[in-house]
Design an enzyme around this catalytic site. Sequence first.
Site, PDB file in Angstrom:
ATOM      1  N   LYS A  12      41.992  62.773  70.442  1.00  0.00           N
ATOM      2  CA  LYS A  12      42.399  61.375  70.604  1.00  0.00           C
ATOM      3  C   LYS A  12      43.916  61.313  70.635  1.00  0.00           C
ATOM      4  O   LYS A  12      44.625  62.215  70.185  1.00  0.00           O
ATOM      5  CB  LYS A  12      41.857  60.492  69.482  1.00  0.00           C
ATOM      6  CG  LYS A  12      42.270  60.884  68.053  1.00  0.00           C
ATOM      7  CD  LYS A  12      43.639  60.405  67.607  1.00  0.00           C
ATOM      8  CE  LYS A  12      43.922  60.770  66.152  1.00  0.00           C
ATOM      9  NZ  LYS A  12      45.349  60.554  65.777  1.00  0.00           N
ATOM     10  N   ASP A 137      40.147  58.479  60.121  1.00  0.00           N
ATOM     11  CA  ASP A 137      40.009  58.585  61.573  1.00  0.00           C
ATOM     12  C   ASP A 137      38.590  58.920  62.020  1.00  0.00           C
ATOM     13  O   ASP A 137      38.291  58.849  63.219  1.00  0.00           O
ATOM     14  CB  ASP A 137      40.954  59.653  62.127  1.00  0.00           C
ATOM     15  CG  ASP A 137      42.397  59.194  62.188  1.00  0.00           C
ATOM     16  OD1 ASP A 137      42.659  58.005  61.930  1.00  0.00           O
ATOM     17  OD2 ASP A 137      43.268  60.026  62.501  1.00  0.00           O
TER      18      ASP A 137
END
Length: 282
Positions: A12, A137
């Site tokens: 990401k 996350d």
Amino acid sequence: MSVRLSLPAPAKLNLFLHILGRRDDGYHELQTLFQFLDHGDELHFEARQDGQVRLHTEIAGVPHDSNLIVRAARGLQEASGSLQGVDIWLDKRLPMGGGIGGGSSDAATTLLALNHLWQLGWDEDRIAALGLRLGADVPVFTRGRAAFAEGVGEKLTPVDIPELWYLVLVPQVLVSTAEIFSDPLLTRDSPAIKVRTVLEGDSRNDCQPVVERRYPEVRNALILLNKFVSARLTGTGGCVFGSFPNKAEADKVSALLPDHLQRFVAKGSNVSMLHRKLETLV
């Protein structure tokens, strides 16, 4: 149902990161924009019936039982009451301490893979809640959609943003997130903004000045990439990135960089390649 499964664990990017304040519990209130990359690790799972969880790939400096993959599997075992176990192999491509989500993504892929292999039938919210216990996350990876994140990063609003191409540089450093967030010079009073403001270009990564000061390798990578495109740190680093409208332009700049500098080119995606793969499973 097959007892074997191979799934990706995508990287990401934090397209921006603003720190709004520090809470009484020591965690930081922040805003960030997550987008996935079509690049990442690959994990291979094989169910076993004796309840054992075995990760067969060693990660330097990470004890077996401390690895987020193992912790995710055992956490799901405990929370679900499943008596099944699993053998896991990891093809590691994402750097540790890079700010592109390697460990969190591996944990999320493990949760989703075992939910499928063990036939648990957990829904998205339940998996995300367990993922949050492993790391802030992890839920964005379990949900698999580009998102505007608030709170400590756990309040996720799905967004549809341009899917550009990215050149990501990988300085050979291991950045400590805890070290960056405890730095006395870290900006902690950025005003809250809207997604539209980010897309118009009025944003930054509040961690970048601290990381540049502490890690010369990251500063040098930013200086180099800034010669060709606007460069930014992702997360707490140390990876840095620049965006391009197509692969050809990203590849062109990549070819101009020194051979010794590790990097990769990947397309941004609003739906993670993990979830695209899961959708093909019966």
